[in-house]
Design an enzyme around this catalytic site. Structure first.
Site, PDB file in Angstrom:
ATOM      1  N   HIS A 849      70.218  74.855  58.799  1.00  0.00           N
ATOM      2  CA  HIS A 849      71.310  74.456  59.685  1.00  0.00           C
ATOM      3  C   HIS A 849      70.754  74.603  61.104  1.00  0.00           C
ATOM      4  O   HIS A 849      70.831  75.680  61.717  1.00  0.00           O
ATOM      5  CB  HIS A 849      72.540  75.332  59.474  1.00  0.00           C
ATOM      6  CG  HIS A 849      73.125  75.239  58.106  1.00  0.00           C
ATOM      7  ND1 HIS A 849      73.996  74.246  57.722  1.00  0.00           N
ATOM      8  CD2 HIS A 849      72.927  76.014  57.002  1.00  0.00           C
ATOM      9  CE1 HIS A 849      74.335  74.409  56.451  1.00  0.00           C
ATOM     10  NE2 HIS A 849      73.699  75.483  55.989  1.00  0.00           N
ATOM     11  N   THR A 850      70.206  73.537  61.595  1.00  0.00           N
ATOM     12  CA  THR A 850      69.448  73.625  62.849  1.00  0.00           C
ATOM     13  C   THR A 850      70.324  73.940  64.063  1.00  0.00           C
ATOM     14  O   THR A 850      69.828  74.471  65.052  1.00  0.00           O
ATOM     15  CB  THR A 850      68.703  72.308  63.107  1.00  0.00           C
ATOM     16  OG1 THR A 850      69.647  71.235  63.120  1.00  0.00           O
ATOM     17  CG2 THR A 850      67.670  72.059  62.032  1.00  0.00           C
ATOM     18  N   CYS A 851      71.618  73.607  63.966  1.00  0.00           N
ATOM     19  CA  CYS A 851      72.493  73.907  65.099  1.00  0.00           C
ATOM     20  C   CYS A 851      72.568  75.408  65.354  1.00  0.00           C
ATOM     21  O   CYS A 851      72.744  75.844  66.490  1.00  0.00           O
ATOM     22  CB  CYS A 851      73.895  73.367  64.838  1.00  0.00           C
ATOM     23  SG  CYS A 851      73.970  71.579  64.650  1.00  0.00           S
ATOM     24  N   PHE A 852      72.445  76.182  64.275  1.00  0.00           N
ATOM     25  CA  PHE A 852      72.585  77.635  64.377  1.00  0.00           C
ATOM     26  C   PHE A 852      71.258  78.348  64.149  1.00  0.00           C
ATOM     27  O   PHE A 852      71.235  79.572  63.989  1.00  0.00           O
ATOM     28  CB  PHE A 852      73.613  78.122  63.359  1.00  0.00           C
ATOM     29  CG  PHE A 852      74.908  77.357  63.391  1.00  0.00           C
ATOM     30  CD1 PHE A 852      75.796  77.537  64.428  1.00  0.00           C
ATOM     31  CD2 PHE A 852      75.209  76.435  62.399  1.00  0.00           C
ATOM     32  CE1 PHE A 852      76.991  76.823  64.471  1.00  0.00           C
ATOM     33  CE2 PHE A 852      76.397  75.716  62.432  1.00  0.00           C
ATOM     34  CZ  PHE A 852      77.297  75.904  63.478  1.00  0.00           C
TER      35      PHE A 852
END
Length: 885
Positions: A849-852
């Site tokens: 989950h690259t956003c986080f």
């Protein structure tokens, strides 16, 4: 007219003076000061254009206390025993003529004609009205008759009437005079009963002020001169003075009434006081400020409100139009006390333990300072600084404010220096962590420095004094700049490269980009097919309206569920990789550094190449705005031209090492050998472009001009100009336009590149290209479901340490969508990285989950299984899918 047989003239005058001491209007104003014109050709029937001057007995005599005029029936035989008696030639009659500002005594003989009396009044008072007449008992006295022939009774009262010469604003005069009379009557009311009667009769004060404002509002579409004419009536008639006098009353109701009337000028109102008209009310606001400051003092709330409103009006004033109505010198004299007052308030706040200054006080100081600077610059004429000899005391000052204002500048700068020293002390305390609230409270120091920087242009030597403080307090200054919120006013700090560090300059540059709000309505949405990445990105970005890109971008790949900032970061990296790819014809890479690029002179092979350069400029600006490092850096020949600077031989060293070395040899060659034409060089260039042999003269007739020791530098400069300026000027122009499209102010494109060093721009755009420090990576990673001592975590880091550098970078990209770390490493990401325990079986690949910055790692049973799974996701074609297979 009345005869005064018992009261002496000196006693009457003394009483009149006592009465006039309480009158609110200046006693020496001329009739012309009240807006009366000298044009006697106007003949209007408007009753408001008539003036009635009363010839009245002594107002302080006992007979006048009951009524303003004595009853005519009671005026019998005080001078003449009977109506048939003839007056003595030596008898003298005394007339009291009341004008707007004073009462005068007129002497006349009973044998003087009515016209001669009128002429005498005109000569003494200066009142020049039309059709002047004396009225007695309701009838007009014939002008050619004597006073005796008119059978005037003893102690009679006469009225002098006449039409005023034409005024442009009769209704305004009437309204303002009614206002002054109403307020004056209320102020002069004595006993309680009189006061109640006066309040009932003069309860229309609010309405009269509103009526004046309505008249003023109707001038919104007219010239400044017309509006100023109405305002002048208000000022000359003394309306501000009577309202302040009412505000000074000991009666609370009076104060409330006056404050309510004055407040009508402080706030714009679409009907009463439109903003465009309120701006022109600055002279009235100034008058209120002066009167309040001199009476109730500068701590009074109404004064503070008037001062704030005046500062707001100054900000909106057009000084070029103001200078047509009053002298610049008078404007400076009016504004200087406010700047001095606000500077004192700021220094008081800076001297406190917290060093806090209210935002309202700071804003008012900035507004008054800006207005004063504008007036001073007009006064200076050619915008030259005021010489030091005018303010250092060695010569008499031309203007009193020059030295005083410089003292204020120096004192305020000294106080700011002391505050920066205190901030530096906080920074030096080990383990001391200042709260964000405290840093926000200190932000006003930068705002005050900004005002001081503006003033430094006025005085000779002031700029050097300011720079010395900035240099001495470099550490705390940069700490404040790094934490500063968005403000266009701070851009001046970019000119001081020797004072600011990279993080400070980066924050200042990013302030020039739109703030990129995340409002849903302002998002620019993109849905892109990976197989058509460049073409579809060009449509979404290159063909969009520039303002649509000033918000945030929302990015999604077709047939993929991932969204959010991580996907956007991936898109930036992928689209820049496509734009600057060697397989593309837009850019060339430097031979010694493949990441460093500059425009390809042969890019015209693509018919759309110039539009793509505009698209590229937008993408790079958006990457900077979203703080994404894309791993691409510009060569010096590209960067310097974006900054509007010329090129030298040293600047082309990376772009064309062969040409650089050849030119160096020519410059270093023996002059005698070069003059022998051993090289056979002339001022022309031969080169291959798209399979075509081209020959270009570097100057007119260049083929015939041999290169020798005298012109070799000119030859090299022209050669560099053609190779790296002329040949790519169109490409750079379109790139610069695309870059400007994204800025909050499109005119600041060159300033941004001028404010940064090439190394700064490399850091902001390219990030770090150094080998990833696995130990630092591990230190910035936290766990959820796992513990640092779990065997899966130990296997993971052992595998990562054994990976080649490029594979490590791909793993980081899969995990975070960050392929190139910021220059300060993992600490620059703004967040920790996380490894989550995944519930999937060990047959599944890791997901992210690259956003986080979150890596979901299944519980693998052996290190070999984990190694094979990690090897699979670190292949270039897999890592771009964020774990979706």
């Amino acid at each position: 007219m009345s005869v005064l047989p018992t009261v002496s003239l000196s006693a009457v005058i003394a009483r009149l003076r006592q009465r006039l001491d309480h009158h609110l209007l200046p006693s020496k104003r001329k009739l012309d000061d009240y807006g009366l014109e000298s044009d006697s050709n106007s003949d209007s029937g408007d009753p408001s254009r008539h003036l009635v001057s009363m010839l009245t007995p002594d107002p302080f005599s006992p007979s006048s206390s009951a009524a303003p005029f004595p009853p005519l029936a009671d005026a019998a035989s005080r001078v003449f025993p009977s109506s048939s008696s003839s007056p003595s030639p030596s008898s003298t009659l005394h007339f009291f003529v009341r004008t707007m500002s004073k009462t005068r005594v007129i002497h006349a003989s009973p044998f003087d004609t009515v016209d001669s009396v009128i002429d005498q009044i005109r000569t003494i008072t200066g009142i020049t009205t039309w059709e002047q007449r004396l009225i007695y008992a309701g009838r007009q006295l014939p002008g050619d008759c004597t006073l005796a022939e008119c059978s005037l009774e003893n102690d009679c009262c006469l009225h002098l009437t006449g039409r005023l010469r034409s005024t442009r604003f009769p209704r305004t005069w009437q309204v303002v005079n009614d206002l002054v009379s109403s307020v004056s009557a209320l102020i002069e009311s004595g006993c309680y009963a009189d006061r109640l009667r006066a309040m009932r009769e003069n309860s229309n004060i609010d309405e009269l002020v509103k009526e004046f404002l309505i008249i003023l509002a109707k001038t919104a579409s007219e010239s400044d001169e017309v509006t100023w004419g109405h305002l002048r009536v208000f000022l000359v008639a003394g309306a501000p003075m009577v309202l302040i006098k009412l505000y000074l009353s000991a009666v609370r109701e009076d104060r409330t009434l006056a404050e309510r009337a004055i407040q009508l000028f402080l706030r714009p109102n679409s009907e009463l006081l439109p903003k465009s008209v309120q701006v022109r009310c600055a002279p009235i606001m100034l008058e209120f400020c002066k009167l309040l400051a001199g009476t109730v003092g500068k701590k009074d709330q109404l004064y503070l409100s008037c001062r704030s409103a005046y500062a707001m009006l100054l900000e909106a004033l057009d000084w070029r139009r103001v200078s047509q109505l009053k002298s610049v010198a008078s404007v400076i004299v009016e504004l200087f006390p406010f700047v001095s007052e606000m500077a004192g308030t700021l220094m008081e706040g800076l001297s406190s333990e917290s060093m806090m200054v209210s935002t309202a006080d700071l804003n008012e100081f900035a507004k008054f300072s800006c207005a004063l600077r504008g007036a001073i610059q007009d006064w200076m004429g050619e915008n030259c600084p005021i010489p030091e000899l005018l303010y250092n005391g060695t010569q008499p000052q031309r203007e009193d404010w020059i030295g005083s204002l410089h003292d204020i500048y120096a004192d305020l700068l000294k106080k700011v220096d002391q505050c920066l020293k205190k901030v530096e002390g906080f920074l030096e305390k080990k383990g001391s962590v200042q709260s964000e609230i405290r840093w926000a409270g200190w932000s006003h120091i930068l705002a005050i420095l900004t005002e001081l920087n503006c003033f430094s242009n006025i005085y000779e030597g002031a700029g050097q004094l300011l720079h010395s403080v900035l240099l001495a307090r470099r550490c705390p200054l940069n700490a404040l700049i790094r934490r500063a919120k968005r403000s266009e006013n701070l851009r001046w700090l970019l000119k001081h490269k020797d004072v600011t560090d990279f993080e400070a300059r980066q924050n200042l540059v990013l302030m020039m980009f739109p703030d990129g709000k995340d409002d849903y309505d302002e998002l620019h949405e993109m849905l892109i097919d990976r197989s058509q990445l460049l073409a579809e990105s060009f449509e979404y970005i290159g063909q969009a309206d520039a303002t649509a890109l000033h918000g945030r971008l929302f990015m999604e790949f077709k047939n993929e569920v991932a969204t959010g900032p991580g996907v956007l970061r991936e898109w930036f990296c992928l689209v820049c990789q496509a734009i600057f790819s060697p397989q593309n014809v837009l850019f060339l890479s430097c031979a010694n550094d493949r990441r460093r690029v500059f425009p390809n002179p042969a890019s015209a092979v693509d018919p759309l190449h110039l539009k793509y350069f505009g698209f590229c400029g937008r993408v790079i600006a958006l990457a900077l705005m979203h703080r994404v490092q894309v791993g691409v850096v510009f060569d010096r020949v590209f960067f310097l031209q974006l900054a509007g600077k010329g090129l030298t031989l040293e600047d082309i060293q990376n772009a064309d090492p062969c040409l650089y070395m050849s030119c160096k040899k020519i410059l270093e060659m023996d002059a005698e050998l070069l003059d022998s034409d051993v090289l056979g060089l002339t001022f022309f260039r031969e080169y291959e472009e798209l399979g075509t042999h081209r020959v270009v003269e570097l100057c007119p007739g260049g083929k015939e001009i041999a290169v020798n020791s005298q012109n070799k530098e000119e030859y090299i400069n022209l050669l560099i100009e053609h190779c790296f300026v002329t040949s790519i000027s169109e490409q750079i122009s379109h790139f610069a336009q695309g870059f400007s499209d994204i800025l909050a102010n499109s005119n600041e494109q060159k300033f941004i590149f001028q404010s940064l060093d090439l190394e700064d721009f490399d850091r902001m755009l390219g990030g770090s290209d150094s080998v990833i420090n696995v130990r630092e990576w591990k230190a910035h990673t936290e766990y959820n479901g796992y513990k640092a001592r779990d065997r899966q975590i130990c296997w993971f880091w052992k595998i990562v340490e054994g990976m080649p550098a490029e594979q490590q970078r791909v793993l980081l990209f899969f995990w975070t969508s960050v392929k190139y770390l910021p220059v300060d490493g993992f600490g620059g990401l703004g967040s920790k990285l996380y490894i989550y325990k995944a519930s999937e079986s060990q047959d599944r690949l890791p997901a992210s989950h690259t956003c986080f910055y979150r890596l979901c790692l299944p519980v693998y049973n052996s290190i070999s299984i984990m190694r094979s799974r990690l090897h699979m996701i670190t292949q270039e074609h897999i890592s771009c899918t964020f774990g979706i297979w």
